[in-house]
Design a protein around this motif. Structure first.
Motif, PDB file in Angstrom:
ATOM      1  N   GLU A  67       0.858  -1.178   0.000  1.00 63.20           N
ATOM      2  CA  GLU A  67       0.000   0.000   0.000  1.00 63.20           C
ATOM      3  C   GLU A  67       0.898   1.232   0.000  1.00 63.20           C
ATOM      4  N   GLY A  68       0.499   2.253  -0.738  1.00 63.30           N
ATOM      5  CA  GLY A  68       1.299   3.463  -0.788  1.00 63.30           C
ATOM      6  C   GLY A  68       0.457   4.670  -1.177  1.00 63.30           C
ATOM      7  N   VAL A  69       1.075   5.848  -1.066  1.00 60.58           N
ATOM      8  CA  VAL A  69       0.419   7.110  -1.419  1.00 60.58           C
ATOM      9  C   VAL A  69       1.409   7.970  -2.184  1.00 60.58           C
ATOM     10  N   LEU A  99       8.712   3.927  -6.693  1.00 56.48           N
ATOM     11  CA  LEU A  99       7.461   3.519  -6.067  1.00 56.48           C
ATOM     12  C   LEU A  99       7.682   2.977  -4.660  1.00 56.48           C
ATOM     13  N   SER A 100       8.825   2.350  -4.416  1.00 58.26           N
ATOM     14  CA  SER A 100       9.098   1.771  -3.096  1.00 58.26           C
ATOM     15  C   SER A 100       9.229   2.842  -2.020  1.00 58.26           C
ATOM     16  N   ASP A 101       9.518   4.069  -2.406  1.00 54.48           N
ATOM     17  CA  ASP A 101       9.659   5.150  -1.430  1.00 54.48           C
ATOM     18  C   ASP A 101       8.321   5.734  -1.010  1.00 54.48           C
ATOM     19  N   THR A 102       7.228   5.194  -1.545  1.00 54.27           N
ATOM     20  CA  THR A 102       5.910   5.737  -1.218  1.00 54.27           C
ATOM     21  C   THR A 102       5.095   4.786  -0.350  1.00 54.27           C
ATOM     22  N   TYR A 103       5.745   3.729   0.206  1.00 59.52           N
ATOM     23  CA  TYR A 103       5.020   2.796   1.071  1.00 59.52           C
ATOM     24  C   TYR A 103       4.382   3.531   2.252  1.00 59.52           C
ATOM     25  N   THR A 104       3.238   3.014   2.691  1.00 58.34           N
ATOM     26  CA  THR A 104       2.624   3.455   3.934  1.00 58.34           C
ATOM     27  C   THR A 104       2.571   2.269   4.892  1.00 58.34           C
ATOM     28  N   SER A 105       1.964   2.487   6.056  1.00 54.32           N
ATOM     29  CA  SER A 105       1.911   1.431   7.071  1.00 54.32           C
ATOM     30  C   SER A 105       1.074   0.242   6.620  1.00 54.32           C
ATOM     31  N   GLY A 106       0.291   0.400   5.544  1.00 58.49           N
ATOM     32  CA  GLY A 106      -0.478  -0.726   5.029  1.00 58.49           C
ATOM     33  C   GLY A 106       0.362  -1.768   4.327  1.00 58.49           C
TER      34      GLY A 106
END
Length: 777
Positions: free
Chosen positions: A136-138, A504-511
């Motif tokens: 999950e990411g934003v 894209l990997s730098d946009t991970y969230t806690s999900g």
């Protein structure tokens, strides 16, 4: 080492191995987007394999090969982009070990890379089973956040965001300051609120933002305030949420932490030291620490003393008690440097005209107890400012009440308008500022509302035309140039510039599952300028191969290899613990199905070389080995266990009819020739296979031949029936590298009958050795 042969020696044992060490192979074209979109991944084989016979126990062949370039071995493609009002592009190579489909969607609208007031966020998640973890990411694709500078001469605003990561879901400037050299220091977070996700201290010396003091200010330390020395650019103070003050004299290379040192004799000493306000003005430092007190230092932070400021705890109470106040902000009059104004929780503004030695309230007609309304007197002052031209003009921001102004030094107060803010309950954070070049101009920064300006010493206010559309902002200040320039810091905004590339990997969230948060997906995305509408969505389909397969065939039948090793990258199975090519191998009890994952090594993500150990090789025999990838097609929305797809393999050699893909493969030849055992000592003599069974044993001679091994030079073997009848004699002229092969035929060249046979090994310098061989037909 020459291609084609190699010599190994161990304890007098000589091993000659003929090996084709390198086999040229094309890596195979990357899967076309059209094929990837159709859930088809082109499987490719490693370019080469390397074969080494392991001469230490356990003996066997080590097959090694280079890992594949993920940009060639994986594929990804965009789906459902038709109709989008903006271009999107993906590059790189897919780094996960599982097929994935990522769904991108937004609830916002706007223009990518624009300085709009609202955020422009895309959320992305993986679709399908979470058995192998969740993603999950934003992405925040607005460019409305970070730092802004107003140039008074050109009357234009510009951003100061160079060096800030474009991948943060939002850039939150919690605190910032400017040193005498004009360098900016800032404390940032990147969480969903400005108090979540601390990412440390940053400095901008004109070329962009760089992080400093990473070891001291990390994800566990939230900074709340910053203050710089007015005379020394290398000296500044950092206030934190729980850990007190930190003082540096070397530009952030090292820090001294200040907590109990502020008042060592205080009882009871708190466990945490939240810094609420911090000001360094002239020779004095003022700091308020919640639940501890209001302190001052006159020697650059070497020593602190309590500020003699107290207030009545409750104006409604019959018995009045003096207590230490909560200081939200402190303002030093730039024209009258001995004059200080403290904005207090509950108690409005207090004033000192002797540099903090004594204090008095500016309640006037504002903070007056009302016997009919409890708490009527309460006014939570957030900040205040004075007019440079008239010391009696003071403007105070009060939580949930707005702005108040006095023209008689605090005797009477009048509420002023907030230029359209009708819901005063939302007024919770307001900062006030006097223009450094125009004394009649004042500014009010109301978080979540707007940037306001007054041209008449705070009597009336209006929205500042031409200012950025600010969703949320906490801090602003005059630039050190004192020419009317203003520095402003925001939170909850983005700093994305259209066309910029994001990892894209730098946009991970806690999900994202904890075990996946360190995984680099290898996918780089960029978004061009264009309009985004609510509920816009698209998908990113990513595929990788399922795992590795190792094949072996006897030299006499190279086109019919046997699968001897299979490693599923997602679900490696083994009935052994450890590496089967090492001494630490440990069988698992009650494990009845043979698995070969333990014979692979180097399978960790990022490994450059992989290996497989094959113990089923025999002296004097030649083999072909090849290594391929295998896959089941796209399993992103299902699991391998539930798929009905057929297992597919990359080619083992040029023209491999059992592979659907092109390529030369990497099939490699090796011949194993062991030297004779020493005349005395050495390993135990044995015969293999024993028992001899139909369809099993030596490759190409299954059920027919056995080999006597570990024989000294000039050994002779005699074979007898269990009754002692002579069957066959095998002389030293048949020895090859310490071994003698027998085709299980008697002297009449007829296959021996099933049963138990006794063999005797006669050796020139050892005693005779007796053994037993069982033949099953």
């Amino acid at each position: 080492m020459k291609i084609g042969s190699a010599i190994f020696q161990r304890s007098g044992l000589c091993l000659a191995v003929g090996v084709l060490l390198t086999v040229a192979s094309t890596a195979g074209a990357q899967t076309p987007e059209s094929a990837c979109a159709a859930d088809s991944l082109y499987l490719i084989s490693p370019k080469s394999v390397h074969l080494d016979f392991q001469t230490t126990e356990p003996l066997g062949m080590v097959i090694s090969w280079p890992n594949l370039d993920i940009s060639e071995a994986t594929c990804f493609t965009l789906r459902d982009t038709t109709g989008l009002g903006f271009p999107v592009d993906v590059s790189g190579g897919f780094g996960d070990q599982v097929d994935r489909v990522f769904r991108f969607t937004t609830l916002n609208s706007g223009v990518i890379g624009s300085a709009q007031g609202a955020p422009l966020r895309f959320t992305w998640t993986h679709q399908g089973s979470s058995r192998n973890g969740a993603f999950e990411g934003v992405l925040n694709l607005a460019n409305n956040g970070g730092f802004w500078r107003y140039d008074a001469q050109s009357q234009e605003w510009s951003q100061l965001n160079q060096g800030l990561p474009l991948t943060w879901r939002q850039v939150n400037v919690v605190a910032f300051a400017e040193n005498p050299d004009g360098d900016l220091i800032a404390a940032l977070t990147n969480g969903s609120t400005f108090e979540i996700g601390p990412v440390g201290l940053f400095m901008n010396q004109g070329a962009g933002w760089t992080r400093i003091a990473e070891g001291t200010f990390n994800s566990s330390t939230l900074v709340t305030r910053l203050a710089t020395s007015p005379v020394d650019p290398a000296t500044f103070l950092v206030g934190t949420k729980t850990k007190g003050l930190f003082l540096t004299h070397d530009g952030g290379a090292s820090f001294t932490q200040l907590t109990t040192q502020l008042d060592p004799g205080f009882e009871p000493m708190p466990n945490q030291f939240p810094v609420r306000s911090l000001v360094w003005s002239g020779n004095s430092i003022f700091v308020h620490v919640d639940n501890f007190g209001f302190f001052r230092s006159n020697d650059g932070g070497a020593g602190f003393s309590r500020v003699p400021l107290q207030v009545l705890e409750n104006l409604d109470a019959e018995i009045q008690v003096l207590v230490d106040p909560v200081v939200n902000d402190l303002y030093r009059d730039p024209v009258r440097p001995n004059r200080l104004l403290a904005s207090l929780q509950f108690h409005g503004v207090f004033e000192s005209t002797d540099d903090g030695a004594t204090w008095h309230d500016l309640y006037g007609d504002l903070l007056v107890a009302n016997p009919d309304v409890t708490g009527e007197w309460i006014n939570n002052a957030l900040s205040c400012v004075t007019s440079d031209a008239d010391p009696d003009v003071i403007v105070m921001a009060v939580a949930q009440k707005g702005l108040y102004r006095t023209t008689d030094g605090g005797l009477t107060w009048q509420q002023t308008n907030l230029a359209g803010q009708s819901n005063l309950a939302k007024v919770t954070r307001v900062r006030l500022l006097a223009d450094s070049a125009n004394p009649e101009v004042l500014y009010a920064l109301e978080d979540g509302f707007d940037l306001l300006r007054s041209l008449d010493y705070g009597a009336t206010w209006e929205r500042w035309d031409g200012a950025p559309e600010l969703a949320t902002a906490l801090n602003f200040r005059n630039a050190g140039t004192a020419d009317g320039d203003i520095l402003l810091a925001t939170y909850a905004g983005g700093v994305y510039q259209a066309g910029s590339v994001l990892n894209l990997s730098d946009t991970y969230t806690s999900g994202t599952s904890p075990e996946l948060r360190s995984l680099d997906l290898g996918l780089m995305m960029s978004f061009g300028s264009g309009s985004v509408e609510p509920n816009d969505e698209f998908r990113l389909v990513c595929q990788t191969f399922q795992g590795w397969a190792v094949w072996r065939s006897p030299s006499a039948d190279p086109e019919h290899p046997v699968l001897i090793g299979l490693y599923d990258l997602v679900n490696p199975e083994s009935c052994q613990e450890g590496y089967c090519g090492g001494p630490d191998i440990l069988p698992i009890p009650r494990c009845f199905k043979e698995k070969r994952a333990a014979c692979f090594s180097g399978t960790d993500a990022g490994s450059d070389t992989l290996r497989f150990f094959d113990s089923e090789v025999y002296n004097g025999f030649s083999y072909y080995y090849s290594v391929t990838t295998f896959d089941y097609g796209n399993t992103a929305l299902t699991t391998v266990e539930n798929t009905t797809n057929t297992m597919l393999f990359s080619p083992r050699w040029q023209g491999d009819e059992n592979s659907l893909f092109n390529g030369t493969g990497n099939q490699s030849f090796v011949q194993v020739n062991l030297g004779a055992a020493p005349d005395t000592g050495g390993d135990e003599i044995y015969v293999f296979p024993n028992p001899l069974r139909p369809g099993a044993g030596l490759p190409g001679f299954e059920g027919r031949s056995v080999v006597f091994t570990n024989l000294p030079q000039d050994s002779r073997i005699q074979v007898f029936t269990a009754a002692g009848d002579d069957v066959m004699e095998l002389g030293p002229e048949l020895m090859k590298g310490g071994q003698i092969y027998w085709n299980t035929e008697n002297r009449d060249q007829q296959s021996v009958a099933p049963g138990v046979y006794i063999y005797k090994v006669v050796m020139p310098q050892r005693e005779e050795y007796w053994g037993r061989l069982i033949v099953i037909r």
